[in-house]
Design a protein around this motif. Sequence first.
Motif, PDB file in Angstrom:
ATOM      1  N   ALA A 386      14.738   4.285  37.315  1.00  0.00           N
ATOM      2  CA  ALA A 386      13.677   5.264  37.001  1.00  0.00           C
ATOM      3  C   ALA A 386      12.381   4.544  36.627  1.00  0.00           C
ATOM      4  CB  ALA A 386      14.143   6.171  35.857  1.00  0.00           C
ATOM      5  N   GLU A 387      12.485   3.477  35.829  1.00  0.00           N
ATOM      6  CA  GLU A 387      11.293   2.715  35.433  1.00  0.00           C
ATOM      7  C   GLU A 387      10.636   2.082  36.661  1.00  0.00           C
ATOM      8  OE1 GLU A 387       8.335   0.837  33.084  1.00  0.00           O
ATOM      9  OE2 GLU A 387       9.710   2.520  32.681  1.00  0.00           O
ATOM     10  N   ALA A 388      11.442   1.570  37.588  1.00  0.00           N
ATOM     11  CA  ALA A 388      10.889   0.973  38.821  1.00  0.00           C
ATOM     12  C   ALA A 388      10.145   2.046  39.618  1.00  0.00           C
ATOM     13  CB  ALA A 388      12.023   0.378  39.657  1.00  0.00           C
ATOM     14  N   ARG A 389      10.717   3.244  39.694  1.00  0.00           N
ATOM     15  CA  ARG A 389      10.043   4.348  40.394  1.00  0.00           C
ATOM     16  C   ARG A 389       8.722   4.694  39.711  1.00  0.00           C
ATOM     17  NH1 ARG A 389      15.334   6.749  41.043  1.00  0.00           N
ATOM     18  NH2 ARG A 389      15.072   7.855  39.085  1.00  0.00           N
ATOM     19  N   LEU A 390       8.793   4.769  38.366  1.00  0.00           N
ATOM     20  CA  LEU A 390       7.588   5.158  37.606  1.00  0.00           C
ATOM     21  C   LEU A 390       6.465   4.164  37.877  1.00  0.00           C
ATOM     22  CD1 LEU A 390       6.548   7.153  35.380  1.00  0.00           C
ATOM     23  CD2 LEU A 390       7.255   5.406  33.691  1.00  0.00           C
ATOM     24  N   ARG A 391       6.802   2.853  37.830  1.00  0.00           N
ATOM     25  CA  ARG A 391       5.798   1.815  38.052  1.00  0.00           C
ATOM     26  C   ARG A 391       5.277   1.835  39.502  1.00  0.00           C
ATOM     27  NH1 ARG A 391       7.795  -3.616  34.723  1.00  0.00           N
ATOM     28  NH2 ARG A 391       8.357  -2.554  32.761  1.00  0.00           N
ATOM     29  N   ALA A 392       6.110   2.364  40.417  1.00  0.00           N
ATOM     30  CA  ALA A 392       5.701   2.418  41.837  1.00  0.00           C
ATOM     31  C   ALA A 392       5.035   3.745  42.185  1.00  0.00           C
ATOM     32  CB  ALA A 392       6.923   2.192  42.723  1.00  0.00           C
ATOM     33  N   GLY A 393       4.840   4.597  41.151  1.00  0.00           N
ATOM     34  CA  GLY A 393       4.127   5.868  41.380  1.00  0.00           C
ATOM     35  C   GLY A 393       5.033   7.006  41.804  1.00  0.00           C
ATOM     36  N   GLY A 394       6.342   6.844  41.560  1.00  0.00           N
ATOM     37  CA  GLY A 394       7.290   7.893  41.957  1.00  0.00           C
ATOM     38  C   GLY A 394       7.716   8.767  40.801  1.00  0.00           C
ATOM     39  N   ALA A 395       8.775   9.554  41.039  1.00  0.00           N
ATOM     40  CA  ALA A 395       9.275  10.500  40.027  1.00  0.00           C
ATOM     41  C   ALA A 395      10.346   9.838  39.171  1.00  0.00           C
ATOM     42  CB  ALA A 395       9.871  11.725  40.717  1.00  0.00           C
ATOM     43  N   LEU A 396      10.316  10.123  37.870  1.00  0.00           N
ATOM     44  CA  LEU A 396      11.382   9.618  37.007  1.00  0.00           C
ATOM     45  C   LEU A 396      12.717  10.187  37.462  1.00  0.00           C
ATOM     46  CD1 LEU A 396       9.719   9.688  33.470  1.00  0.00           C
ATOM     47  CD2 LEU A 396      10.697   7.682  34.632  1.00  0.00           C
TER      48      LEU A 396
END
Length: 424
Positions: A386-396
């Motif tokens: 989830a953190e990787a998604r957040l940093r990549a501009g995605g959804a938690l």
Amino acid sequence: MRIEKYKIEEHNQFLLKEHKRRFDFIASDIKNIEDILQKLIEFQVAIPSWALGTGGTRFARFSGGGEPKNLEEKIEDIGLLHALNRSSGAISLHIPWDIPKNAANIKALAAQLDIRFDAMNSNTFQDQPDQKLSYKFGSMQHVDKAVRKQAVEHNIEVIKYGVELGSESLTVWLSDGSCFPGQLNFRKAFQNTLESLQEVYAALPDNWKMFVEYKPYEPNFYSMTVGDWGQSLLYVTKLGIKAYTLVDLGHHLPNANIEQIVALLLMEGKLGGFHFNDSKYSDDDLTVGSIKPYQLFLIFNELVEGMNARGMHHATDLGWMIDASHNVKDPLEDLLQSVETIMISYAQALLVDRKKLVDAQNNNDVVAAQEILQHSFRTDMRVLIAEARLRAGGALNPLIVYRAEKVRENLIKERGSKTVATGL
Ligand code: LRH
Ligand code: MN
């Protein structure tokens, strides 16, 4: 349908506080966390163009509605997945199901959605309406040179479409084989197939790879002419340095040790990539990790160990693709679950304390070795994904956003409930 970035950020706001609390808790325990996060952000899984509709079995097909009716809509659906999880930045096309009518437009649309073209797939397992010679008794193995020539020409045509789109690899899966003893001369079938693959290999652009996918049975039920990893390795070793073996997880006999096969193909420098899915009985093409999640972790454990041993770049040196079909789930929700599980298994494999494991192996400390592996498998890495998604501009949480934004309902409004996507 598109999901705007601000919408995703809105949904993230609700989950952020709880996410940070859990992330800080897990992060305190993981020393190489930034390296793991960077690798997760880079890691992209290619989505099969043939798995965006509801598949079926020979018994029935229950369409869910709102399915993509052409290549443009398929790329839009993958764009939707990628907007949500930032880990689906590639599409794998199947020809002739997805012939690009205007390659430049298709390429531009994909670029807008940050989607690249992964391996192209040829199809000599079906007879097309305008086809001169039938593949009923095989394609590249066929006793009739003219049928083999037709199959070779089709694969060369597929390479041409791929070059136009910027793809750099061709996957050849042959349904060739036999259904009864005596039907086929195995040696001649192998030699015909090798000769045909060599003609396709000769047409590969310099920077391209060829993936030879094996399968033990179906649609032939006595022998398959590329039946297992050993046969595929024989072909790709004889073909040359641009040829590799492709491992479809569903293409193994019960209880096969796939992680050992992966380790040895990697050791030989002949592992090209994967078709991820899961199965309980045969080539069931179920959601990745839905039946055997521990096996998937063990496969990624061998991949990380083997790729590090060869100094390979995890995200780009192998082909990471899903190959699944959906009978009872929403295809896009199923694919979101599959990508999530692939990322979790990769993250758990990155967490394995390699030094401690080698020490345990060198001391034949079997108990310690299992404890080290299962510590990683039992560590909940979902917050890191989830953190990787957040940093990549995605959804938690992509599934929450997918449902809250009523994506399927909107697709049905846009496309109707009867549209049928080409594919399986
Ligand atoms: C064969 C296979 C192959 C594809 C097809 C859609 O079972 O795995 O990879 O061409 O499924
Ligand atoms: Mn496959």
